[in-house]
Design an enzyme around this catalytic site. Structure first.
Site, PDB file in Angstrom:
ATOM      1  N   HIS A  79       0.833  -1.206   0.000  1.00 50.78           N
ATOM      2  CA  HIS A  79       0.000   0.000   0.000  1.00 50.78           C
ATOM      3  C   HIS A  79       0.868   1.257   0.000  1.00 50.78           C
ATOM      4  O   HIS A  79       0.546   2.244  -0.665  1.00 50.78           O
ATOM      5  CB  HIS A  79      -0.926  -0.008   1.208  1.00 50.78           C
ATOM      6  N   ASP A  94      -6.110   5.647   1.900  1.00 46.42           N
ATOM      7  CA  ASP A  94      -6.358   4.232   1.680  1.00 46.42           C
ATOM      8  C   ASP A  94      -7.682   3.853   2.354  1.00 46.42           C
ATOM      9  O   ASP A  94      -8.123   4.516   3.299  1.00 46.42           O
ATOM     10  CB  ASP A  94      -5.189   3.455   2.305  1.00 46.42           C
ATOM     11  N   GLN A 142      10.068 -10.233  -9.272  1.00 46.26           N
ATOM     12  CA  GLN A 142       8.897 -10.535 -10.091  1.00 46.26           C
ATOM     13  C   GLN A 142       8.800  -9.706 -11.365  1.00 46.26           C
ATOM     14  O   GLN A 142       8.536 -10.252 -12.443  1.00 46.26           O
ATOM     15  CB  GLN A 142       7.622 -10.364  -9.267  1.00 46.26           C
ATOM     16  N   HIS A 195      -1.631 -15.614  -7.482  1.00 49.15           N
ATOM     17  CA  HIS A 195      -2.676 -15.556  -6.463  1.00 49.15           C
ATOM     18  C   HIS A 195      -3.711 -14.467  -6.758  1.00 49.15           C
ATOM     19  O   HIS A 195      -4.644 -14.293  -5.989  1.00 49.15           O
ATOM     20  CB  HIS A 195      -2.046 -15.317  -5.091  1.00 49.15           C
ATOM     21  N   GLU A 242       1.186  -6.161 -13.086  1.00 47.93           N
ATOM     22  CA  GLU A 242       2.548  -6.436 -13.547  1.00 47.93           C
ATOM     23  C   GLU A 242       2.549  -7.425 -14.702  1.00 47.93           C
ATOM     24  O   GLU A 242       3.295  -7.263 -15.674  1.00 47.93           O
ATOM     25  CB  GLU A 242       3.391  -6.963 -12.379  1.00 47.93           C
TER      26      GLU A 242
END
Length: 472
Positions: free
Chosen positions: A15, A115, A351, A366, A374
């Site tokens: 976040h 947020d 990643q 997931h 991405e």
């Protein structure tokens, strides 16, 4: 006085990074602003932000950080990590009030961007007559659900866990009760209460900023803007400013990155399946053995990031797992038998670099929203294996609307057998269906790049957002 935007993320690393990237995006196109990010230190290890914040402070001088005091809580008295975060941020409200008071002495604050975990601070900004915007770090599909959630809440007195039905939410493909966000299954939980409060507060905000782009979630965004997701009335203006991805600054392992990329350099084009399930995606030993058997039987090349199984010690449930012992977790002889076509990496992998490597042909994910973005940006098709949070929502949209992923068949408690792992990865890499998904995601990759380019939809949305600040 300086024209300033104040950002307030949840303390989790993902976040914080998303908020920083939003700040950088604002500055890239509107450099006259300054950005102040309020940081509430986490009460448990969600990934150390200290090094990351230090790097951003040194490299992006227009972004400064205001650290709030630490809030101590008894972790063992909470049912979930999310419950801890909501409580810590609620208790931080007096510190947020003092922070805004200090900031406004020397800055003209044009907007307060928060947020969803930080919804209790909305009323504080109102005291200072600062317009509040919500930043949705998930997709528009999840936002459309939360707009509709109060109506869903009022339509029943049952907990979702006690229902067996198919939900029809505007802007989202129909989904069964079993795909409901786990935190909302029990109507009497504190997490349910806090998320309902957030949902009720959404229409009172000045606007919604979403980390997505227009052509990725056409159905959800159209439904939201038509007002169908909020039967009770007001829907704030929506600004799509994505994809916002980590552009550097997070501490990484140079050795692990080099090992992964050197290994990928030796593999044929589009031949490798990459498997990674996020920092919180932990499997039992039994499940990891099924994954290993499925990969071995598939005959495909693979790069698999493996983490230790979840702890059975309740006092350690909020701590990061230890480095995995591969000999205990994986089937005997698996690493030797697959050493010529597979690479197993412990705990963490680079990643973004992996997904952008030409030898990677598919991604078992997931369905965390950052991972989805991405993969889309890299043009890599996915197999969807959701584990927690809103990820089952994401899967529905990824498979049914976006057409960027294939589905795995899950058994009881989400368990996936080796035969299904084998089928899923082979379908992704070798079948016509997998090739169709690849073509869609490659087109989406081009559209993501266009959205973030000058004149693109996300840059234009940012321009409208800035204009809304200047009208306030």
């Amino acid at each position: 006085m300086a024209e300033t935007i104040v950002l307030y993320p949840s303390p989790g690393m993902g976040h914080v990074i998303s908020m920083v990237e939003l700040g950088k995006f604002i500055l890239r196109h509107h450099p006259s602003f300054s950005i102040i990010i309020i940081i509430a230190p986490p009460s448990f290890n969600t990934g150390s932000t200290t090094t990351y914040i230090r790097h951003i402070s040194a490299t992006v001088p227009s972004i400064t950080f205001h650290q709030l005091p630490t809030i101590s809580v008894d972790l063992n008295s909470f049912s979930s990590m999310e419950a801890v975060i909501f409580e810590v941020l609620h208790r931080s409200d007096p510190h947020v009030r003092r922070a805004l008071e200090t900031i406004t002495l020397s800055n003209t604050v044009s907007a307060f961007i928060i947020d969803f975990f930080c919804s209790s601070s909305h009323k504080i900004a109102a005291e200072f007559k600062i317009p509040t915007y919500y930043f949705i770090t998930s997709g528009a599909c999840v936002f459309s659900f939360f707009l509709y959630f109060p109506f869903l809440h009022n339509s029943t007195t049952q907990s979702f866990k006690d229902m067996n039905t198919l939900f029809h939410i505007p802007g989202i493909p129909p989904f069964p009760t079993s795909d409901m966000i786990p935190l909302l299954l029990d109507r009497d939980s504190t997490e349910y209460r806090d998320l309902l409060k957030f949902s009720l507060d959404l229409p009172n905000s000045a606007g919604i900023i979403i980390n997505t782009f227009e052509s990725l979630e056409i159905r959800s965004l159209q439904t939201i803007r038509e007002g169908k997701c909020n039967p009770y009335g007001n829907t704030p203006p929506v600004f799509t400013v994505g994809p916002l991805l980590d552009s550097g600054g997070r501490s990484t392992s140079t050795a692990v990155t080099a090992d992964c990329l050197n290994w990928l350099d030796k593999q044929p084009n589009k031949s490798v399946v990459y498997l990674c399930f996020g920092s919180l995606g932990l499997f039992t030993v039994a499940q990891m053995k099924e994954i290993a058997i499925g990969l071995e039987r598939s005959g495909l090349r693979f790069l698999w990031v493996v983490r230790s199984p979840p702890t059975e010690d309740n006092s350690k449930r909020f701590l990061p797992p230890p480095e995995p012992d591969l000999d205990l977790i994986l089937p005997a002889g698996f690493l030797d038998r697959t050493k010529d076509r597979g690479l197993v990496v412990k705990s963490w992998g680079p990643q973004v670099a992996v997904l952008n490597h030409e030898s990677v042909g598919g991604f078992v994910t997931h369905c965390g929203w950052n991972s989805v973005l991405e993969a889309v940006c890299a043009g890599v098709p996915m197999v969807a294996w959701p584990l927690y949070a809103e990820q089952k929502f994401n899967r529905q949209v990824m498979v049914e609307d976006m057409k960027v992923a294939l589905r795995l068949a899950e058994g009881e408690n989400g368990f996936v057998v080796a035969k299904e792992v084998e089928r899923g990865v082979r379908e992704l890499i070798e079948s016509e269906k997998g090739e169709e998904v690849r073509k869609v995601v490659q087109k989406m990759s081009e559209e993501a790049s266009a959205a973030m380019s000058d004149g693109g939809s996300s840059v234009a949305a940012l321009g409208r957002l800035v204009e809304s600040w200047r009208r306030c």
